[in-house]
Design a protein around this motif. Structure first.
Motif, PDB file in Angstrom:
ATOM      1  N   ARG A   1       0.829  -1.204   0.000  1.00 17.90           N
ATOM      2  CA  ARG A   1       0.000   0.000   0.000  1.00 17.90           C
ATOM      3  C   ARG A   1       0.866   1.258   0.000  1.00 17.90           C
ATOM      4  NH1 ARG A   1      -3.696  -2.474   3.394  1.00 17.90           N
ATOM      5  NH2 ARG A   1      -2.724  -1.584   5.240  1.00 17.90           N
ATOM      6  N   ARG A   2       1.917   1.184   0.827  1.00 14.88           N
ATOM      7  CA  ARG A   2       2.824   2.345   0.921  1.00 14.88           C
ATOM      8  C   ARG A   2       3.462   2.633  -0.432  1.00 14.88           C
ATOM      9  NH1 ARG A   2       5.117   0.761   6.185  1.00 14.88           N
ATOM     10  NH2 ARG A   2       6.698  -0.352   5.033  1.00 14.88           N
ATOM     11  N   ILE A   3       3.862   1.537  -1.095  1.00 17.99           N
ATOM     12  CA  ILE A   3       4.527   1.714  -2.392  1.00 17.99           C
ATOM     13  C   ILE A   3       3.551   2.324  -3.399  1.00 17.99           C
ATOM     14  CG2 ILE A   3       5.552   0.452  -4.351  1.00 17.99           C
ATOM     15  CD1 ILE A   3       6.607  -1.532  -2.169  1.00 17.99           C
ATOM     16  N   THR A   4       2.311   1.775  -3.420  1.00 25.32           N
ATOM     17  CA  THR A   4       1.314   2.290  -4.360  1.00 25.32           C
ATOM     18  C   THR A   4       1.043   3.766  -4.097  1.00 25.32           C
ATOM     19  OG1 THR A   4       0.326   0.132  -4.137  1.00 25.32           O
ATOM     20  CG2 THR A   4      -0.947   1.730  -5.373  1.00 25.32           C
ATOM     21  N   LYS A   5       0.954   4.113  -2.802  1.00 23.58           N
ATOM     22  CA  LYS A   5       0.685   5.500  -2.436  1.00 23.58           C
ATOM     23  C   LYS A   5       1.814   6.417  -2.910  1.00 23.58           C
ATOM     24  CE  LYS A   5      -0.915   7.966   1.539  1.00 23.58           C
ATOM     25  NZ  LYS A   5      -0.690   8.010   2.968  1.00 23.58           N
ATOM     26  N   ALA A   6       3.020   5.947  -2.651  1.00 20.11           N
ATOM     27  CA  ALA A   6       4.187   6.749  -3.054  1.00 20.11           C
ATOM     28  C   ALA A   6       4.218   6.887  -4.580  1.00 20.11           C
ATOM     29  CB  ALA A   6       5.463   6.080  -2.566  1.00 20.11           C
ATOM     30  N   GLN A   7       3.842   5.776  -5.241  1.00 20.60           N
ATOM     31  CA  GLN A   7       3.831   5.731  -6.696  1.00 20.60           C
ATOM     32  C   GLN A   7       2.877   6.777  -7.276  1.00 20.60           C
ATOM     33  OE1 GLN A   7       4.994   2.183  -7.588  1.00 20.60           O
ATOM     34  NE2 GLN A   7       5.836   3.316  -9.288  1.00 20.60           N
ATOM     35  N   GLN A   8       1.678   6.833  -6.634  1.00 17.28           N
ATOM     36  CA  GLN A   8       0.661   7.740  -7.160  1.00 17.28           C
ATOM     37  C   GLN A   8       1.078   9.203  -7.049  1.00 17.28           C
ATOM     38  OE1 GLN A   8      -2.420   6.181  -4.748  1.00 17.28           O
ATOM     39  NE2 GLN A   8      -3.132   4.729  -6.300  1.00 17.28           N
ATOM     40  N   SER A   9       1.934   9.467  -6.066  1.00 15.94           N
ATOM     41  CA  SER A   9       2.309  10.867  -5.846  1.00 15.94           C
ATOM     42  C   SER A   9       3.497  11.282  -6.723  1.00 15.94           C
ATOM     43  CB  SER A   9       2.638  11.090  -4.375  1.00 15.94           C
ATOM     44  OG  SER A   9       3.778  10.330  -4.069  1.00 15.94           O
ATOM     45  N   ILE A  10       3.970  10.382  -7.600  1.00  6.20           N
ATOM     46  CA  ILE A  10       5.140  10.737  -8.408  1.00  6.20           C
ATOM     47  C   ILE A  10       4.717  11.477  -9.667  1.00  6.20           C
ATOM     48  CG2 ILE A  10       7.082   9.800  -9.732  1.00  6.20           C
ATOM     49  CD1 ILE A  10       6.860   7.359  -7.964  1.00  6.20           C
ATOM     50  N   ASN A  11       5.405  12.527  -9.906  1.00  7.87           N
ATOM     51  CA  ASN A  11       5.141  13.260 -11.133  1.00  7.87           C
ATOM     52  C   ASN A  11       6.232  12.886 -12.147  1.00  7.87           C
ATOM     53  OD1 ASN A  11       4.763  15.013 -13.154  1.00  7.87           O
ATOM     54  ND2 ASN A  11       5.075  16.885 -11.931  1.00  7.87           N
ATOM     55  N   LEU A  12       5.848  12.011 -13.094  1.00  9.45           N
ATOM     56  CA  LEU A  12       6.860  11.493 -14.018  1.00  9.45           C
ATOM     57  C   LEU A  12       7.329  12.543 -15.022  1.00  9.45           C
ATOM     58  CD1 LEU A  12       5.542   7.906 -14.683  1.00  9.45           C
ATOM     59  CD2 LEU A  12       7.516   8.579 -13.335  1.00  9.45           C
ATOM     60  N   ASP A  13       6.545  13.600 -15.136  1.00  7.74           N
ATOM     61  CA  ASP A  13       6.952  14.653 -16.075  1.00  7.74           C
ATOM     62  C   ASP A  13       8.006  15.574 -15.473  1.00  7.74           C
ATOM     63  OD1 ASP A  13       5.266  13.665 -17.952  1.00  7.74           O
ATOM     64  OD2 ASP A  13       3.561  14.840 -17.236  1.00  7.74           O
ATOM     65  N   ASP A  14       8.174  15.430 -14.163  1.00  8.63           N
ATOM     66  CA  ASP A  14       9.166  16.263 -13.491  1.00  8.63           C
ATOM     67  C   ASP A  14      10.559  15.917 -14.025  1.00  8.63           C
ATOM     68  OD1 ASP A  14      11.001  17.314 -11.766  1.00  8.63           O
ATOM     69  OD2 ASP A  14       9.874  16.843  -9.949  1.00  8.63           O
ATOM     70  N   GLU A  15      11.269  16.922 -14.465  1.00  9.80           N
ATOM     71  CA  GLU A  15      12.575  16.628 -15.096  1.00  9.80           C
ATOM     72  C   GLU A  15      13.618  16.102 -14.109  1.00  9.80           C
ATOM     73  OE1 GLU A  15      14.440  21.105 -14.792  1.00  9.80           O
ATOM     74  OE2 GLU A  15      13.840  20.346 -16.767  1.00  9.80           O
ATOM     75  N   ASN A  16      13.321  16.225 -12.823  1.00 11.09           N
ATOM     76  CA  ASN A  16      14.258  15.702 -11.821  1.00 11.09           C
ATOM     77  C   ASN A  16      13.984  14.248 -11.452  1.00 11.09           C
ATOM     78  OD1 ASN A  16      15.739  18.062 -11.544  1.00 11.09           O
ATOM     79  ND2 ASN A  16      14.192  18.920 -10.158  1.00 11.09           N
ATOM     80  N   THR A  17      12.884  13.677 -11.981  1.00 13.00           N
ATOM     81  CA  THR A  17      12.535  12.294 -11.647  1.00 13.00           C
ATOM     82  C   THR A  17      13.079  11.342 -12.719  1.00 13.00           C
ATOM     83  OG1 THR A  17      10.560  13.021 -10.505  1.00 13.00           O
ATOM     84  CG2 THR A  17      10.601  10.723 -11.180  1.00 13.00           C
ATOM     85  N   HIS A  18      13.820  10.318 -12.265  1.00 17.93           N
ATOM     86  CA  HIS A  18      14.442   9.373 -13.199  1.00 17.93           C
ATOM     87  C   HIS A  18      14.142   7.947 -12.762  1.00 17.93           C
ATOM     88  CE1 HIS A  18      16.838  12.783 -14.573  1.00 17.93           C
ATOM     89  NE2 HIS A  18      17.024  13.059 -13.295  1.00 17.93           N
ATOM     90  N   GLN A  19      14.438   7.002 -13.686  1.00 23.86           N
ATOM     91  CA  GLN A  19      14.256   5.588 -13.363  1.00 23.86           C
ATOM     92  C   GLN A  19      15.607   4.901 -13.317  1.00 23.86           C
ATOM     93  OE1 GLN A  19      11.167   3.665 -15.695  1.00 23.86           O
ATOM     94  NE2 GLN A  19      10.338   5.673 -16.207  1.00 23.86           N
ATOM     95  N   GLY A  20      15.686   3.850 -12.511  1.00 28.36           N
ATOM     96  CA  GLY A  20      16.962   3.138 -12.413  1.00 28.36           C
ATOM     97  C   GLY A  20      16.793   1.743 -11.831  1.00 28.36           C
TER      98      GLY A  20
END
Ligand SMILES: Nc1nc2c(ncn2[C@@H]2O[C@H](COP(=O)(O)OP(=O)(O)OP(=O)(O)O)[C@@H](O)[C@H]2O)c(=O)[nH]1
Ligand SMILES: [Mg+2]
Ligand SMILES: [Zn+2]
Length: 320
Positions: free
Chosen positions: A12-31
């Motif tokens: 649940r925590r992961i899903t919640k954190a996931q929902q709050s991510i703004n993927l368009d944010d240029e500072n957010t990356h995947q790894g």
């Protein structure tokens, strides 16, 4: 069971954190998580051409392990993980205190590494197999240091004889004589493999044999008790030259499977599971029930007695 609840909470925590991510944010990356030590993880950025970075962990994310795909934020030279992507699976065990311990994520093959010295513990092997069956991960059983047997290549522990009939693949290897390393390498391709076993069986030696270019510390085994010295302290993911990954892990003292009421212990024992449909009672536990096909097969020698005893031991532990 409390242990299951913890995992749901974590989800649940992961899903919640996931929902709050703004993927368009240029500072957010995947790894991809390469290793984890202390409060830090080493992350390989998904975008090519960037070198690995070290990220701080947020306390609310739950366990993060090798093989996890993550989102991280890079701000002011101080990157931090913000969420874990949904996992295909998570190889877990219970530690000595009964707490869930995550081993690696998104694993497709578990390499259970045993050796001639230290010698195989077949109860530990059956615990690994139960965990792999529970989490639907393919298994390879490797018996390393076969060079230490006088009559080279013959296995005094009969692993092939016991485990091949239930469709487990058993390979004999020797790093010293470079035996079957090619075969092992081929079997690892395109999988995310995790290699596990007690200290000193040669997990890092095998990893290094498959990846000769890589710097990997190899330990000795103690002259006194013939056990390993826990040389590998943290797990690390390596990319294989022909595709796929191999995660080298520290030596374990045990590999206690998680007891989950929805997965019967028998389903972790292929040969017992296969015969269970012939038992008189559909909920037969194969202990004392009349007309039990499993007990009959143990008595006739069709089912290995030691495997059955390990089944009973695990069944008892699960009922505690
Ligand atoms: N004779 C022989 N020795 C081997 C073989 N493979 C590994 N060894 C030796 O076994 C010892 C332990 O090897 P490691 O690769 O460090 O074992 P490990 O399983 O990674 O141990 P931990 O990191 O402590 O869990 C070293 O002295 C190796 O040289 C083999 O095939 N034959
Ligand atoms: Mg090691
Ligand atoms: Zn039965």
């Amino acid at each position: 069971m409390a242990k299951r609840k913890l995992s749901h909470q974590q989800k649940r925590r992961i899903t919640k954190a996931q929902q709050s991510i703004n993927l368009d944010d240029e500072n957010t990356h995947q790894g991809l998580i390469i290793s984890h030590h202390g409060g830090e993880v080493e992350v390989q950025p998904a975008s090519q051409g960037h070198s690995n970075i070290h990220c701080k962990l947020r306390t609310n994310l739950g366990a993060i392990v090798c093989g996890d795909q993550v989102y991280y934020r890079q701000e002011n030279h101080d990157p931090s993980i913000i969420a874990i992507k949904p996992r295909l699976n998570l190889l877990q065990r219970l530690d000595g205190f009964g707490q869930l311990k995550a081993v690696a994520a998104n694993v497709s093959q578990l390499i259970i590494c045993l050796s001639i010295e230290p010698e195989p513990n077949l109860f530990l092997l059956d615990q690994y197999l139960l965990s792999a069956e529970q989490q639907q991960i393919e298994v390879l059983i490797v018996l390393n240091k076969i060079d230490l047997v006088d009559n080279n290549n013959s296995d005094p522990f009969d692993l092939k004889k016991i485990y091949s009939p239930m469709n487990y693949r058993v390979i004999h290897t020797s790093i010293k004589n470079n035996l079957n390393i090619d075969t092992l390498q081929q079997l690892c391709v395109k999988h995310t493999n995790v290699i596990s076993g007690v200290s000193g069986v040669g997990k890092s030696s095998i990893t290094k044999a498959i990846l000769p270019e890589t710097e990997i510390p190899i330990g000795e085994i103690s002259e006194m008790n013939r056990e390993g010295k826990h040389t590998t302290r943290t797990s690390r993911l390596y990319h294989l030259p022909l595709g796929g990954n191999l995660i080298d892990t520290p030596g374990v003292r045990g590999f206690n499977p998680i007891f989950d009421d929805s997965i019967p212990i028998a389903s972790g024992f292929r040969e017992i599971n296969a015969l269970a449909q012939n038992c008189r009672f559909s909920n037969c536990q194969h202990t004392h029930e009349p007309r039990c096909a499993v007990v009959n097969a143990v008595n006739s020698g069709e089912i290995n007695k030691n495997r059955y005893e390990n089944y009973l031991k695990l069944l008892q532990e699960s009922e505690k």
